[in-house]
Design a protein around this motif. Structure first.
Motif, short mmCIF file in Angstrom:
data_model
loop_
_atom_site.label_atom_id
_atom_site.label_comp_id
_atom_site.label_asym_id
_atom_site.label_seq_id
_atom_site.Cartn_x
_atom_site.Cartn_y
_atom_site.Cartn_z
N UNK A 18 0.86 -1.18 0.00
CA UNK A 18 0.00 0.00 0.00
C UNK A 18 0.90 1.23 0.00
N UNK A 19 0.67 2.12 -0.95
CA UNK A 19 1.48 3.33 -1.11
C UNK A 19 0.83 4.48 -0.37
N UNK A 20 1.61 5.19 0.43
CA UNK A 20 1.11 6.30 1.24
C UNK A 20 2.27 7.21 1.61
N UNK A 21 1.98 8.42 2.11
CA UNK A 21 3.07 9.27 2.60
C UNK A 21 3.49 8.87 4.01
N UNK A 22 4.71 9.19 4.37
CA UNK A 22 5.17 9.00 5.74
C UNK A 22 4.74 10.17 6.61
N UNK A 23 4.49 11.32 5.99
CA UNK A 23 4.05 12.51 6.71
C UNK A 23 2.53 12.48 6.81
N UNK A 24 2.04 11.72 7.80
CA UNK A 24 0.60 11.58 8.03
C UNK A 24 0.39 11.04 9.43
N UNK A 25 -0.86 11.05 9.86
CA UNK A 25 -1.18 10.51 11.18
C UNK A 25 -1.07 8.98 11.13
N UNK A 26 -0.77 8.39 12.25
CA UNK A 26 -0.48 6.96 12.30
C UNK A 26 -1.67 6.11 11.86
N UNK A 27 -2.89 6.62 11.98
CA UNK A 27 -4.07 5.84 11.57
C UNK A 27 -4.02 5.47 10.10
N UNK A 28 -3.47 6.34 9.27
CA UNK A 28 -3.38 6.05 7.85
C UNK A 28 -2.60 4.76 7.62
N UNK A 29 -1.53 4.60 8.37
CA UNK A 29 -0.69 3.41 8.22
C UNK A 29 -1.26 2.20 8.96
N UNK A 30 -1.71 2.41 10.19
CA UNK A 30 -2.23 1.31 11.00
C UNK A 30 -3.35 0.54 10.31
N UNK A 31 -4.20 1.27 9.63
CA UNK A 31 -5.38 0.66 9.03
C UNK A 31 -5.03 -0.44 8.03
N UNK A 32 -3.90 -0.31 7.39
CA UNK A 32 -3.48 -1.30 6.39
C UNK A 32 -2.45 -2.27 6.96
N UNK A 33 -1.63 -1.77 7.90
CA UNK A 33 -0.68 -2.67 8.57
C UNK A 33 -1.43 -3.74 9.36
N UNK A 34 -2.58 -3.40 9.93
CA UNK A 34 -3.39 -4.38 10.67
C UNK A 34 -3.85 -5.52 9.78
#
Length: 385
Positions: free
Chosen positions: A82-98
């Motif tokens: 999943x492609x996303x920015x690193x400059x974002x709130x952790x929820x953006x990443x957590x949702x897909x890492x989960x």
């Protein structure tokens, strides 16, 4: 330093009541239904479907839940990228890492602080499933290029529009362009209910699945509409529905959305006019808005020339009773991100932005007097720095 510190006279944020919030909460309670999907839940969804417009809107308990819903609906699997920015709130990443996805961080642009659309294609592989553009400060990512790329490679686009309700890209509301759009009604956002969110299902093929995931993986919504004679567990889902008490508060805010946005625009433009001379002197930069974008006036930030100046200004403002804050620590360089190998790309622009950004107090009831004090304090800092 917490906003409750007695030394702080001007907080960073302050929740507010603008209309019939308390009346609607009482009405919801007296109606006898305060669980999810009640009277005010439906009112909010209908309002947003018409206002944006959105083909299908579902309220959630947070934007985090909306993002997690999107990952479930489009069936993100372990090993997907999943492609996303690193400059974002952790929820953006957590949702897909989960879901077991591998996070692929892409550098941001220096002007808008958004995902750099020119760098996305180089990160796409056979394992890529989705792109998650984050519309920072309610300024749109370059959605035309992102959508074209996604169509070419067969990828899902999930807009993180947590800060972007009412913002537009070339006349289209953010959160309605990708396959999904996710919104936040956290107390720090423009439209609030304490904790809350919504997901816009923009791709028709996901609509039925979205309803099932939203109702804990069951077809309860069909049952409540009389379309089936019983409801059953059909897919993975969760309890994403907010209480109708929250929806009641939210509906009163949505009724006043134009009034709220207009007031925030006044605050934004007052900051911009007053602080632009400091930019012309080369002391800082104020936010940049591309001509094709209509912003949500969610926040106002300063970009200082280096981290030392940012930190000094931050501490000076706080010493004067003004609660300014910095923003995200880049996810790829965070303890969790570093531990799990996401630091492979150093993303120097992301790091540099994170070290130099400073957010100013910004809320609906911020008075002109307090705003002038903030501006004067910043000017005084640079006279003496």
């Amino acid at each position: 330093m917490e906003q409750t510190d007695p030394k702080i006279n001007i907080p960073f944020n302050r929740p507010f009541i603008i209309g019939n919030e308390l009346e609607y909460i009482q009405d919801a309670v007296l109606s006898g239904i305060i669980s999810g999907n009640g009277k005010y839940t439906k009112k909010c969804q209908e309002f947003m479907e018409k206002y944006l417009p959105s083909p299908h809107m579902l309220l959630t308990t947070s934007c985090t839940d909306a993002l997690e819903m999107s990952a479930l609906i489009c069936n993100i699997q372990p090993g997907d990228e999943v492609i996303l920015p690193s400059f974002t709130y952790v929820s953006t990443a957590n949702s897909f890492a989960l879901r077991g996805a591998h996070l692929v961080f892409v550098e941001i642009r220096e002007d808008t602080l958004n995902l750099d659309e020119r760098l996305i294609e180089a990160k796409i592989t056979k394992k890529t499933s989705a792109i998650v553009p984050v519309h920072y400060a309610g300024v749109a990512c370059e959605m035309d290029m992102i959508m074209d790329m996604a169509a070419f490679y067969g990828l899902t686009v999930i807009e993180d529009a947590a800060q972007a309700l009412a913002a537009k890209y070339k006349g289209r509301n953010l959160g309605t362009i990708g396959d999904f759009g996710t919104f936040s009604f956290h107390e720090t956002k423009n439209i609030i209910c304490g904790e809350g969110g919504a997901i816009s299902i923009n791709n028709q093929k996901y609509r039925a699945t979205a309803d099932i995931v939203w109702e804990k993986g069951t077809n309860k919504r069909e049952f409540s509409q009389g379309d089936v004679d019983k409801y059953e567990w059909l897919k993975l889902g969760s309890s994403f529905l907010p209480s109708d008490i929250l929806a009641a508060f939210l509906y009163a805010q949505l009724e006043n959305i134009e009034k709220i946005i207009n007031r925030r625009q006044q605050i934004f433009e007052r900051y911009h006019r007053a602080l632009l001379p400091l930019e012309r002197k080369g002391l800082l930069k104020v936010p940049s808005v591309p001509p094709e974008c209509e912003i949500s006036y969610h926040l106002f930030y300063l970009m200082l020339n280096d981290s030392q100046t940012r930190n000094a200004l931050l501490h000076y403002l706080q010493s004067q009773g003004i609660m300014a804050i910095f923003h995200y620590i880049p996810l790829h360089s965070s303890p969790y991100g570093s531990r799990y190998g996401f630091k492979r790309d150093q993303l120097p622009i992301t790091v540099r932005i994170s070290e130099r950004i400073l957010r100013l107090p910004f809320y609906y009831e911020l008075s002109e007097q307090d705003q002038d004090l903030i501006i004067d304090t910043i000017e005084t800092f640079f006279i003496n720095y």
